[in-house]
Design a protein around this motif. Structure first.
Motif, short mmCIF file in Angstrom:
data_model
loop_
_atom_site.label_atom_id
_atom_site.label_comp_id
_atom_site.label_asym_id
_atom_site.label_seq_id
_atom_site.Cartn_x
_atom_site.Cartn_y
_atom_site.Cartn_z
N GLY A 1 0.80 -1.21 0.00
CA GLY A 1 0.00 0.00 0.00
C GLY A 1 0.83 1.25 0.00
N GLY A 2 2.16 1.14 0.23
CA GLY A 2 3.03 2.28 0.04
C GLY A 2 3.18 3.22 1.20
N CYS A 3 2.77 2.84 2.41
CA CYS A 3 2.98 3.74 3.55
C CYS A 3 3.13 2.94 4.83
CB CYS A 3 1.86 4.78 3.68
SG CYS A 3 0.22 4.09 4.04
N THR A 4 3.74 3.56 5.82
CA THR A 4 3.83 2.98 7.16
C THR A 4 3.26 3.98 8.15
OG1 THR A 4 6.06 3.85 7.50
CG2 THR A 4 5.88 1.61 6.64
N ALA A 5 2.84 3.49 9.30
CA ALA A 5 2.34 4.34 10.38
C ALA A 5 3.11 4.03 11.66
CB ALA A 5 0.85 4.10 10.60
N THR A 6 3.53 5.06 12.37
CA THR A 6 4.22 4.91 13.64
C THR A 6 3.51 5.75 14.68
OG1 THR A 6 5.75 6.76 13.32
CG2 THR A 6 6.42 4.63 12.43
N GLU A 7 3.43 5.26 15.89
CA GLU A 7 2.73 5.98 16.96
C GLU A 7 3.66 6.23 18.13
OE1 GLU A 7 -1.24 5.64 19.84
OE2 GLU A 7 -0.43 3.84 18.89
N SER A 8 3.53 7.40 18.76
CA SER A 8 4.22 7.68 20.01
C SER A 8 3.25 8.38 20.95
CB SER A 8 5.46 8.55 19.79
OG SER A 8 5.12 9.78 19.17
N ILE A 9 3.29 8.01 22.22
CA ILE A 9 2.47 8.66 23.24
C ILE A 9 3.24 9.88 23.73
CG2 ILE A 9 1.46 8.41 25.54
CD1 ILE A 9 0.96 5.46 24.87
N THR A 10 2.65 11.05 23.57
CA THR A 10 3.37 12.30 23.83
C THR A 10 3.02 12.95 25.15
OG1 THR A 10 1.67 13.53 22.60
CG2 THR A 10 3.58 12.77 21.37
N SER A 11 1.91 12.58 25.77
CA SER A 11 1.52 13.18 27.04
C SER A 11 0.52 12.27 27.73
CB SER A 11 0.89 14.57 26.81
OG SER A 11 0.55 15.19 28.02
#
Length: 438
Positions: free
Chosen positions: A340-350
């Protein structure tokens, strides 16, 4: 490089143009002479005043990162100058010969640090930022049920306007308007109440460590970057950024900051005319990040000639500083690229009692620009979505789906964009995170 600013607002007053953006000062008088600040830190909370503004504008905020690529959508602007009673134009960056007029922005050296902000009293009088006028005229400071509400916010912008708000209060903060609903009181976000009862607030604040830091730094080329002008923004840092060193022609060299955009530095490639770069980063304590870790990356194919997108995120390999290469790292920690041509990354910021804020970065792993993207994932527990920005996000049971907004569906090959959300429940990242692009 230039940058533009969002419109500044003060609730209950007229809408102010960007050239008169907000922030409120206590009972300081304009006649107070300028005095050098300790701009490096706040060992105990300092008291200032705050208004709010609508956003960073485009393409960059005062720190050199587009709003969509910030680690947190809870962000502030710091004062460039400390010149009570002096509203004239001054050069920026502030030269060493005029260091006494440095504001808390500190020529960008406080960029990407976090501040914990606590709401105080509001003004019942006039606080319009007029030059040569005291603050809160014909009124007083009064407390209400929002006193004590807190939020941890990212330094992402700067205030250099020639109004009393920016010049007469050394500890003035300008807050992102959307963040007002996310201040936390008694364990829960205040919702729209704080914005509805704003009217020129006192605040107290101090620098704090990056909350819940995980992963590694993020690197992206800026618009116009090319082999001989490697303009690069560094973000997602454990303790701010005070400098970048690049390796070229067999030696480490201190990179020049791009103006006073404190997260943007101009690099040279490892060999003249080449496209590979190596850097190491110094934090707000002037200590090399990750014990001098070396980050190696290249100008992507999408930047042949020069980068056209405001920000093009790149992956990198890391080394121990002695020349040995270790792992390939698309920062921050990412999913395996699915079709599909994309990646997703998540970070908890607060985080706060009963909820948290998260940022998700969408990266185009293909060779052509995307026209749209969708990110899917699942909450691992009973979490519920509260609100979101830079994407249309829906929840069905534990499943979460996010589609691009109207303005960020197009991502250049190798580039990225970000969206964010606030969530009620335990601070746990999404599982089975996938991305599809068209």
């Amino acid at each position: 490089m230039g940058r533009s600013r969002g419109t500044r607002l003060v609730l209950g007053a007229r809408v102010l143009p960007a050239t008169a953006f907000a922030a409120v000062v206590g009972l300081l008088l304009f006649q107070t002479p300028a005095a050098a600040l300790d701009v490096t830190g706040t060992p105990s909370p300092v008291t200032g005043n705050a208004t709010y503004f609508s956003g960073l504008g485009a393409p960059y905020g005062g720190c050199g990162v587009p709003q969509a690529n910030l680690d947190s959508q809870d962000f502030v602007a710091l004062n460039v100058f400390n010149t009570p009673g002096d509203y004239a134009t001054h050069p920026r960056p502030v030269p060493a010969s005029q260091s006494g007029i440095l504001g808390m922005f500190d020529n960008g050296l406080n960029c990407d640090r976090y501040v914990q902000v606590t709401i105080g009293d509001y003004c019942t009088g006039t606080n319009d930022g007029a030059q040569s006028q005291p603050f809160c005229r014909n009124g007083s400071w009064v407390g209400d049920r929002y006193n004590g509400a807190t939020l941890t916010m990212l330094v992402a912008d700067s205030c250099a306007d020639s109004n009393a708000w920016c010049r007469d209060d050394p500890h003035h903060l300008d807050l992102h308007q959307d963040s007002l609903s996310r201040f936390v009181s008694n364990g829960a976000p205040v919702g729209s109440g704080l914005a509805d009862h704003w009217n020129n607030r006192h605040i107290s604040w101090q620098f704090v460590p990056t909350p819940n830091y995980t992963g590694d730094i993020q690197i992206g080329f800026l618009q116009g970057a090319q082999t001989w002008w490697g303009a690069t923004a560094i973000s997602h840092l454990p303790n701010g950024i005070h400098g970048v060193q690049y390796y070229a022609n067999g030696a480490w060299t201190n990179a020049a900051m791009d103006g006073d955009m404190g997260q943007a530095y101009v690099l040279s490639p490892t060999t003249s005319g080449g496209s590979q770069f190596q850097i190491r980063v110094l934090d707000a304590d002037d200590t090399l990040v990750n014990n001098g870790r070396v980050y190696t990356f290249s100008l992507p194919a999408s930047c042949s000639g020069q980068c056209s997108a405001p920000y093009t995120q790149v992956s990198y390999t890391t080394g121990d500083g002695g020349g040995g290469t270790t792992t390939t790292t698309p920062p921050p920690s990412s999913t395996t690229p699915p079709p599909g041509g994309c990646t997703a990354t998540e970070s908890i910021t607060s985080t706060w009692s009963g909820g948290f804020q998260a940022a998700v970065t969408v990266t185009n792993t293909g060779t052509t620009p995307t026209t749209s993207w969708t990110v899917d994932g699942a909450f691992p527990g009973s979490q519920t979505l509260v609100n979101s920005w830079n994407a249309t996000v829906t929840q069905s049971g534990a499943r979460l789906s996010a589609r691009n907004a109207g303005y960020n569906g197009t991502i250049a090959a190798g580039g990225s964009t970000s969206w964010g959300m606030t969530v009620n429940g335990a601070d746990q990242a999404l599982t089975n995170l996938t991305c599809r692009a068209a």
